[in-house]
Design a protein around this motif. Structure first.
Motif, PDB file in Angstrom:
ATOM      1  N   ALA A 241       0.740  -1.190  -0.069  1.00  0.00           N
ATOM      2  CA  ALA A 241       0.074  -0.012  -0.095  1.00  0.00           C
ATOM      3  C   ALA A 241       0.962   1.291  -0.061  1.00  0.00           C
ATOM      4  O   ALA A 241       0.658   2.271  -0.797  1.00  0.00           O
ATOM      5  N   ALA A 242       1.800   1.297   0.779  1.00  0.00           N
ATOM      6  CA  ALA A 242       2.643   2.360   0.779  1.00  0.00           C
ATOM      7  C   ALA A 242       3.527   2.712  -0.351  1.00  0.00           C
ATOM      8  O   ALA A 242       3.651   4.012  -0.930  1.00  0.00           O
ATOM      9  N   LEU A 243       4.105   1.602  -0.852  1.00  0.00           N
ATOM     10  CA  LEU A 243       4.491   1.898  -2.262  1.00  0.00           C
ATOM     11  C   LEU A 243       3.709   2.308  -3.489  1.00  0.00           C
ATOM     12  O   LEU A 243       3.915   3.048  -4.099  1.00  0.00           O
ATOM     13  N   ALA A 244       2.405   1.853  -3.413  1.00  0.00           N
ATOM     14  CA  ALA A 244       1.494   2.349  -4.422  1.00  0.00           C
ATOM     15  C   ALA A 244       1.109   3.835  -4.225  1.00  0.00           C
ATOM     16  O   ALA A 244       0.765   4.414  -4.907  1.00  0.00           O
ATOM     17  N   LEU A 245       1.169   4.338  -2.938  1.00  0.00           N
ATOM     18  CA  LEU A 245       1.151   5.623  -2.594  1.00  0.00           C
ATOM     19  C   LEU A 245       2.490   6.502  -2.828  1.00  0.00           C
ATOM     20  O   LEU A 245       2.412   7.762  -2.491  1.00  0.00           O
ATOM     21  N   ASN A 246       3.391   5.855  -3.110  1.00  0.00           N
ATOM     22  CA  ASN A 246       4.597   6.638  -3.800  1.00  0.00           C
ATOM     23  C   ASN A 246       5.299   7.206  -2.448  1.00  0.00           C
ATOM     24  O   ASN A 246       5.934   8.150  -2.423  1.00  0.00           O
ATOM     25  N   CYS A 247       5.151   6.469  -1.254  1.00  0.00           N
ATOM     26  CA  CYS A 247       5.645   6.853  -0.009  1.00  0.00           C
ATOM     27  C   CYS A 247       7.206   6.359   0.048  1.00  0.00           C
ATOM     28  O   CYS A 247       7.818   5.211  -0.683  1.00  0.00           O
ATOM     29  N   ASP A 248       7.770   6.999   0.850  1.00  0.00           N
ATOM     30  CA  ASP A 248       9.313   6.521   1.273  1.00  0.00           C
ATOM     31  C   ASP A 248       9.116   5.627   2.581  1.00  0.00           C
ATOM     32  O   ASP A 248       8.645   5.998   3.460  1.00  0.00           O
ATOM     33  N   VAL A 249       9.720   4.277   2.404  1.00  0.00           N
ATOM     34  CA  VAL A 249       9.495   3.472   3.419  1.00  0.00           C
ATOM     35  C   VAL A 249      10.626   3.636   4.642  1.00  0.00           C
ATOM     36  O   VAL A 249      11.782   3.671   4.160  1.00  0.00           O
ATOM     37  N   GLN A 250      10.258   4.019   5.592  1.00  0.00           N
ATOM     38  CA  GLN A 250      11.215   4.018   6.756  1.00  0.00           C
ATOM     39  C   GLN A 250      12.036   2.681   7.247  1.00  0.00           C
ATOM     40  O   GLN A 250      11.419   1.703   7.413  1.00  0.00           O
ATOM     41  N   LYS A 251      13.336   2.830   7.308  1.00  0.00           N
ATOM     42  CA  LYS A 251      14.024   1.599   7.754  1.00  0.00           C
ATOM     43  C   LYS A 251      13.843   1.401   8.940  1.00  0.00           C
ATOM     44  O   LYS A 251      13.574   0.176   9.620  1.00  0.00           O
ATOM     45  N   VAL A 252      13.721   2.183  10.090  1.00  0.00           N
ATOM     46  CA  VAL A 252      13.060   2.000  11.336  1.00  0.00           C
ATOM     47  C   VAL A 252      12.021   2.735  11.766  1.00  0.00           C
ATOM     48  O   VAL A 252      11.856   4.076  11.459  1.00  0.00           O
ATOM     49  N   SER A 253      10.915   2.161  12.331  1.00  0.00           N
ATOM     50  CA  SER A 253       9.625   2.688  12.858  1.00  0.00           C
ATOM     51  C   SER A 253       9.197   2.122  14.008  1.00  0.00           C
ATOM     52  O   SER A 253       9.873   0.889  14.395  1.00  0.00           O
ATOM     53  N   ARG A 254       8.463   3.021  15.080  1.00  0.00           N
ATOM     54  CA  ARG A 254       8.101   2.254  16.374  1.00  0.00           C
ATOM     55  C   ARG A 254       6.656   2.612  16.443  1.00  0.00           C
ATOM     56  O   ARG A 254       5.869   3.229  15.979  1.00  0.00           O
TER      57      ARG A 254
ATOM     58  N   LEU B 206       9.517  -6.155  -3.264  1.00  0.00           N
ATOM     59  CA  LEU B 206       8.051  -5.685  -3.570  1.00  0.00           C
ATOM     60  C   LEU B 206       7.720  -4.650  -4.391  1.00  0.00           C
ATOM     61  O   LEU B 206       6.803  -4.878  -5.196  1.00  0.00           O
ATOM     62  N   ARG B 207       8.603  -3.834  -4.623  1.00  0.00           N
ATOM     63  CA  ARG B 207       8.447  -2.575  -5.627  1.00  0.00           C
ATOM     64  C   ARG B 207       8.509  -3.155  -6.923  1.00  0.00           C
ATOM     65  O   ARG B 207       7.616  -2.890  -7.823  1.00  0.00           O
ATOM     66  N   GLU B 208       9.426  -4.127  -7.280  1.00  0.00           N
ATOM     67  CA  GLU B 208       9.483  -4.983  -8.432  1.00  0.00           C
ATOM     68  C   GLU B 208       8.386  -5.704  -8.691  1.00  0.00           C
ATOM     69  O   GLU B 208       8.128  -6.088  -9.948  1.00  0.00           O
ATOM     70  N   SER B 209       7.584  -6.450  -7.671  1.00  0.00           N
ATOM     71  CA  SER B 209       6.584  -7.222  -8.074  1.00  0.00           C
ATOM     72  C   SER B 209       5.335  -6.733  -8.048  1.00  0.00           C
ATOM     73  O   SER B 209       4.233  -7.198  -8.280  1.00  0.00           O
ATOM     74  N   LEU B 210       5.303  -5.450  -7.969  1.00  0.00           N
ATOM     75  CA  LEU B 210       3.983  -4.562  -7.989  1.00  0.00           C
ATOM     76  C   LEU B 210       3.241  -4.631  -9.043  1.00  0.00           C
ATOM     77  O   LEU B 210       4.004  -4.790 -10.258  1.00  0.00           O
ATOM     78  N   ALA B 211       2.109  -4.680  -9.213  1.00  0.00           N
ATOM     79  CA  ALA B 211       1.139  -4.762 -10.355  1.00  0.00           C
ATOM     80  C   ALA B 211       1.554  -3.492 -11.187  1.00  0.00           C
ATOM     81  O   ALA B 211       1.924  -2.454 -10.683  1.00  0.00           O
ATOM     82  N   VAL B 212       1.152  -3.419 -12.473  1.00  0.00           N
ATOM     83  CA  VAL B 212       1.110  -2.074 -13.191  1.00  0.00           C
ATOM     84  C   VAL B 212       0.360  -1.018 -12.482  1.00  0.00           C
ATOM     85  O   VAL B 212      -0.867  -1.307 -11.705  1.00  0.00           O
ATOM     86  N   SER B 213       0.884   0.237 -12.380  1.00  0.00           N
ATOM     87  CA  SER B 213       0.000   1.257 -11.843  1.00  0.00           C
ATOM     88  C   SER B 213      -1.306   1.301 -12.230  1.00  0.00           C
ATOM     89  O   SER B 213      -1.684   1.010 -13.590  1.00  0.00           O
TER      90      SER B 213
END
Length: 618
Positions: free
Chosen positions: A155-168, A391-398
């Motif tokens: 979902a985050a990649l489909a929304l063009n977000c930056d994934v954080q390496k560390v989250s809490r 996951l980014r490479e395996s995402l469906a076509v936008s």
């Protein structure tokens, strides 16, 4: 007491008429003079009751006007008086600027809860999938379920977000019966995804004032757990289903960058489509899998207030229409308050389907009210680059790329293209591609139909049948044997209507070898498994081939129609714009007069147009 017929009840509610039969009629009779009652006992109560009074027969009461007609007439009157504005006229208010931000809660498509091994369930017995941690049993500890992270990242990649390496994870404290622990686990301070965006295009249905496109920022996407489901009962009793406690959610928080109600509603609809396209969420808004909270504020456009106005939040909007309606209502309420010299309170408000005004629920909670604090029992969430890249490479076509292909390459309308993508989470569009491939192979070997070599000549017809005609199979028109739903595999295979059968049916229809009526009957036969030996064999066995009438027969039918329509033909003598509606009226008359199964509407139109042109010249 016997059941009151619906017709009698509607007559009473809408027209004040009381039935002469049953206890209501009996009570009315008892209120009449004694002479009338005694006469009523001797014979027919209605006729003798009127005769005993020795008065002229009363004027029959006016027939009640149906409620739907009443509402329609009231709407017409309100429109004439300028009380009702269309939504197209409600996107802006002169002198004021609207600002909208949206928070979307979506259930992730996972089999486990966020911090317990209990399975997620939606239709199972209440409280049948509950772990100790779900109900805050003392001594139980949260255990992050790694599989819940995969759909959240998609979902985050489909929304063009930056994934954080560390989250809490943090605790959001509030006390209510649907939250056993007294706090909700979320990611307020350090979410797993930030700084995304989506672009809304004119074809998505945005407000005309936004032009061809508008880009809306995504502030952050955070993981959090759902609460229990409350089931209201009578006598102020509530039942709790803890199956939903701990179900994994993502909360998508937009930037306050939308300024028109329709665009805000389209934003939520596109988010829903994006999440479906990457298989991140379980269902849509109408089934409770996605809920929206809308923040609304207004300010004057004269520059007197450079900062945004005080915002209010409208909670738990569950349909796209409700989002637009609630924003318009709250915007207008805030403007009325400010123009009257009052201030806007920061508060949480509610909206009900069919309402015209939002309603106050409570004062607006803030960071201090919730007492956010890092959760001491949950370790930081570390996400590796290898997982994100995979996951980014395996995402469906936008979604936008897919729509561009369907519209530009295959000639579909934006509405049909979006419907194909959304139906069955993309399985219907895969079915569409399989049908097109089969048709393309059939037409490639047909040298007599050169115009059919262009895929745009038949792809829109195939799309229309796959969306609309297949949809009719499961409605009441299919009869009591109709299945509840068509079943599609992710690869685009349909159990009830195989793509090989539908492609053969469409091939004959597009070549005008069968009529639309015959094609629809054959589709039902395919659906009910009544065809043996294939579609072509069924057409041969039942002699269903289309046999068009001759040109001479077209001419005779056209002359017969025109001989009876002198008044209509008068409109073709002098005109500034060709009266196409009148011509199509004549086409309809011709088709009803002749054998419908042997007439091509376009040919009938050509014949009639030629004749009315000669009439004009003469």
């Amino acid at each position: 007491m016997t059941r009151i017929p619906t017709s009698a009840l509607s007559s009473y509610l809408l027209g004040g008429q009381i039935s002469r039969r049953g206890c209501i009629g009996a009570c009315q009779a008892l209120r009449q003079p004694a002479i009338a009652r005694s006469a009523a006992l001797r014979s027919c109560p209605v006729r003798l009751l009127h005769a005993a009074r020795e008065v002229s027969a009363p004027t029959p009461p006016a027939q009640p006007v149906p409620l739907r007609k009443q509402l329609r007439e009231e709407a017409k009157q309100a429109k004439k008086q300028g009380k009702k504005k269309s939504k197209g006229d409600s996107q802006t208010v002169d002198g004021w600027e609207l600002t909208v931000g949206i928070e979307i809660h979506a259930q992730l498509n996972t089999s486990r809860k966020l911090f317990s091994p209990a399975v997620t369930s939606f239709n199972d017995e209440p409280n049948s999938h509950v772990a100790l941690f779900d109900v805050a049993m003392p001594g139980s500890q949260p255990l992050f379920q790694k599989e819940t992270l995969v759909p959240a990242l998609r979902a985050a990649l489909a929304l063009n977000c930056d994934v954080q390496k560390v989250s809490r994870f943090d605790r959001k404290h509030y006390f209510w019966w649907d939250q056993p622990s007294g706090y909700q686990i979320t990611q307020f301070y350090e979410p797993f995804a930030k700084n995304g965006h989506i672009t809304l295009l004119a074809r998505d249905g945005i407000s005309l004032e936004d032009g061809e496109s508008v880009t809306v920022g995504i502030h952050q996407v955070q993981l959090e757990q759902d609460t229990a489901k409350t089931l209201a009962q009578t006598d102020n009793i509530h039942w709790l289903d803890f199956n939903r406690v701990g179900v994994p959610l993502i909360e998508i928080i937009s930037e306050p960058e939308m300024h028109h109600p329709r665009t805000a509603a389209v934003f939520v609809r596109k988010i829903q489509s994006l999440l479906n396209s990457v298989d991140a969420c379980v269902s849509g808004m109408e089934t409770g899998g996605l809920r929206a909270d809308v923040n609304v504020s207004v300010r004057r456009t004269d520059g007197t207030n450079p900062s945004l106005g005080t915002r209010t939040e409208i909670k738990n909007l569950s349909t796209i229409k409700a989002i637009e309606d609630a924003i318009i209502s709250e915007r207008d309420r805030q403007i009325r308050e400010l123009e009257a010299g009052r201030t806007i309170a920061s508060e949480t408000r509610g909206w009900s389907i069919g309402s015209t005004e939002t309603r106050r629920l409570r004062g607006k909670e803030g960071e201090v009210d919730y007492r956010y604090m890092p959760d001491p029992d949950i370790a930081p969430l570390v996400i590796g680059d290898d997982l994100v890249n995979h996951l980014r490479e395996s995402l469906a076509v936008s979604l936008d790329s897919e729509l561009d292909t369907l519209i530009s390459q295959f000639g579909l309308t934006p509405k049909d293209a979006l419907s194909l993508i959304n139906l069955e989470n993309g399985a219907r569009v895969q079915y569409f591609y399989k049908i097109l491939k089969s048709l393309e192979e059939k037409f490639a070997g047909n040298t007599t139909e050169a115009e059919l070599s262009d895929i745009k000549s038949y792809a829109p017809i195939a799309g229309n049948w796959i969306i609309h005609e297949l949809g009719r199979l499961t409605t009441y028109k299919a009869g009591p044997l109709a299945a509840r739903d068509l079943s599609f595999t992710p690869e685009g295979d349909c159990e009830q209507v195989p793509d090989s059968d539908l492609s053969q049916l469409l091939y004959h229809l597009i070549q005008k070898q069968i009529t639309g009526k015959v094609a629809k009957e054959l589709l039902f036969a395919i659906y009910f498994k009544e065809i043996e030996g294939g579609v072509t064999q069924a057409i041969k066995d039942n002699d269903l081939w289309f046999k068009e009438i001759s040109q001479e027969e077209y001419e005779l039918l056209a002359d017969e129609v025109m001989a009876k329509e002198e008044k209509v033909l008068q409109g073709f003598v002098e005109y500034t714009k060709f009266p196409q509606g009148k011509l199509m009226y004549l086409v309809g008359k011709l088709m009803r007069l002749g054998p419908t199964e042997g007439i091509v509407p376009t040919t009938a139109e050509k014949v009639l147009r030629a004749k009315v042109d000669l009439l004009r010249e003469g």
